[in-house]
Design a protein around this motif. Structure first.
Motif, PDB file in Angstrom:
ATOM      1  N   TYR A 269       8.099  16.627  16.939  1.00 33.34           N
ATOM      2  CA  TYR A 269       9.521  16.947  16.748  1.00 33.34           C
ATOM      3  C   TYR A 269      10.400  15.766  17.176  1.00 33.34           C
ATOM      4  O   TYR A 269      11.375  15.416  16.485  1.00 33.34           O
ATOM      5  N   GLU A 270      10.080  15.139  18.290  1.00 32.88           N
ATOM      6  CA  GLU A 270      10.876  14.008  18.767  1.00 32.88           C
ATOM      7  C   GLU A 270      10.885  12.864  17.750  1.00 32.88           C
ATOM      8  O   GLU A 270      11.932  12.250  17.489  1.00 32.88           O
ATOM      9  N   ILE A 271       9.728  12.592  17.156  1.00 24.47           N
ATOM     10  CA  ILE A 271       9.661  11.535  16.147  1.00 24.47           C
ATOM     11  C   ILE A 271      10.432  11.950  14.899  1.00 24.47           C
ATOM     12  O   ILE A 271      11.162  11.144  14.290  1.00 24.47           O
ATOM     13  N   SER A 272      10.298  13.205  14.495  1.00 23.60           N
ATOM     14  CA  SER A 272      11.045  13.696  13.337  1.00 23.60           C
ATOM     15  C   SER A 272      12.542  13.516  13.549  1.00 23.60           C
ATOM     16  O   SER A 272      13.268  13.075  12.635  1.00 23.60           O
ATOM     17  N   GLU A 273      13.025  13.853  14.736  1.00 19.76           N
ATOM     18  CA  GLU A 273      14.455  13.696  15.016  1.00 19.76           C
ATOM     19  C   GLU A 273      14.859  12.230  15.005  1.00 19.76           C
ATOM     20  O   GLU A 273      15.955  11.882  14.547  1.00 19.76           O
ATOM     21  N   ALA A 274      13.982  11.365  15.496  1.00 26.49           N
ATOM     22  CA  ALA A 274      14.302   9.938  15.521  1.00 26.49           C
ATOM     23  C   ALA A 274      14.404   9.353  14.113  1.00 26.49           C
ATOM     24  O   ALA A 274      15.130   8.382  13.898  1.00 26.49           O
TER      25      ALA A 274
ATOM     26  N   PRO B  12      11.351  22.003  12.801  1.00 31.18           N
ATOM     27  CA  PRO B  12      12.317  22.857  13.487  1.00 31.18           C
ATOM     28  C   PRO B  12      12.464  22.461  14.959  1.00 31.18           C
ATOM     29  O   PRO B  12      11.525  21.911  15.557  1.00 31.18           O
ATOM     30  N   PRO B  13      13.629  22.724  15.551  1.00 29.32           N
ATOM     31  CA  PRO B  13      13.806  22.441  16.979  1.00 29.32           C
ATOM     32  C   PRO B  13      12.637  22.974  17.803  1.00 29.32           C
ATOM     33  O   PRO B  13      12.231  24.138  17.653  1.00 29.32           O
ATOM     34  N   THR B  14      12.082  22.103  18.634  1.00 33.86           N
ATOM     35  CA  THR B  14      10.868  22.403  19.395  1.00 33.86           C
ATOM     36  C   THR B  14      11.015  21.859  20.803  1.00 33.86           C
ATOM     37  O   THR B  14      11.396  20.701  20.986  1.00 33.86           O
TER      38      THR B  14
ATOM     39  N   ALA C  33       9.960   6.132  26.308  1.00 32.09           N
ATOM     40  CA  ALA C  33       9.755   6.821  27.582  1.00 32.09           C
ATOM     41  C   ALA C  33       9.446   8.297  27.369  1.00 32.09           C
ATOM     42  O   ALA C  33       8.582   8.875  28.051  1.00 32.09           O
ATOM     43  N   ARG C  34      10.139   8.908  26.423  1.00 32.53           N
ATOM     44  CA  ARG C  34       9.890  10.322  26.138  1.00 32.53           C
ATOM     45  C   ARG C  34       8.486  10.516  25.586  1.00 32.53           C
ATOM     46  O   ARG C  34       7.775  11.456  25.978  1.00 32.53           O
ATOM     47  N   MET C  35       8.055   9.657  24.669  1.00 32.93           N
ATOM     48  CA  MET C  35       6.723   9.794  24.102  1.00 32.93           C
ATOM     49  C   MET C  35       5.648   9.579  25.169  1.00 32.93           C
ATOM     50  O   MET C  35       4.590  10.224  25.132  1.00 32.93           O
TER      51      MET C  35
END
Length: 294
Positions: free
Chosen positions: A93-98, A105-107, A252-254
């Motif tokens: 999800y984080e990569i999709s948003e980036a 979907p929000p995860t 950092a998040r990944m």
């Protein structure tokens, strides 16, 4: 998650309507509701390989339907020994948003009634049937050519000694997803994981087997294999490469969600895509299409 997991089983508590709130402008985002809300389990999908719970989550007077997959309910996978599937779903999800494409979907990762797990917004499909993505995305056709507006994936056994050509739509919503899957190294892109909505969007679900350091890409979206990447995709990949550089917030998040080796491999896949300028092709070392395909 497999397609049957998108349908609440008979006997579950009826779905409650989302709470009405006159302060719409001050409404929390779905991600905030998922992360901070009170999570209530309404039922369990019993034919899933891992624990999948259908829930409602309520925060500041707003309720959403969601899927909660606790880490404690995951079955160990020999080829994914590091970390857990829930964190990989959040990483996807984080990569999709980036990318800016908003394909997942929000995860969020959060504590729930059964411990830490992935919590993801429930998506209602356009036709109300989550078992199939609909003829506008995938189809089986007679003959050896896909026809205008379609891309060929390969021939499928349809029983009684007959085969049909599996095709997917030549659709920008899908090539974006094909690029995302190549980036996150998705080992299980099935047809039932594509959720078209009434507003024309297509969301993708079930990203537990992603981010492996070795090539694991298995997908139904091979129709563009070997073709040049659109300029839009190359721009997104360049931005992702920059965002995943050391000391950047996304990197950092990944690092919180996947291993160091997997993060390095993620950077390497993006670099390879930019270097080749093409959609990836099957490696030929293992089946390129997941089974079952839906």
């Amino acid at each position: 998650m497999p397609a049957p997991e998108r349908l609440p089983q008979g006997g579950l508590t009826p779905r409650p309507a989302a709470s009405a709130d006159p302060s719409v402008a001050d409404a929390p985002s779905p991600r905030e509701v998922l992360a901070a809300g009170e999570l209530t389990v309404r039922g369990q999908v019993t034919d899933a390989s891992n624990a999948v719970l259908w829930c409602t989550v309520t925060h500041r007077g707003h309720s959403l339907e969601c899927v909660y997959k606790p880490v404690a309910g995951e079955q160990p996978l020999w080829d994914f020994p590091d970390g857990n599937l829930a964190r990989r779903e959040v990483a996807a999800y984080e990569i999709s948003e980036a990318t800016g494409w908003g394909l997942i979907p929000p995860t969020v990762l959060r504590e729930g009634p059964y411990g830490e797990g992935m919590c993801q917004l429930w998506i209602e499909t356009a036709d109300g049937d989550s078992d199939t993505p609909g003829p506008q995305l995938l189809a089986l056709v007679e003959g050896g050519e896909p026809g205008p507006g379609w891309k060929a994936v390969g021939h499928a056994d349809v029983g009684q000694g007959r085969t049909a050509l599996l095709v997917h739509a030549d659709d920008p919503r899908l090539w974006r997803l094909a690029v995302l899957d190549a980036v996150i190294n998705n080992g299980d892109r099935k047809g039932g994981h594509l959720l078209p909505t009434a507003d024309g969007a297509v969301y993708a679900i079930d990203h537990g087997v992603t981010f492996h350091a070795q090539d694991k890409l298995r997908t139904l979206l091979w129709g563009w294999a070997g073709e040049p990447l659109p300029e839009e995709a190359r721009q997104v990949l360049r931005r992702l490469s920059a965002d995943l550089a050391e000391s950047r917030p996304l990197a950092a998040r990944m690092a919180e969600l996947i291993t160091t080796a997997e993060l390095d491999a993620l950077r390497g896949r993006i670099a390879d895509l930019l270097r080749s300028g093409k959609h990836p092709e099957p490696s030929g070392q293992w089946p390129a299409i997941p089974w079952p395909p839906v």
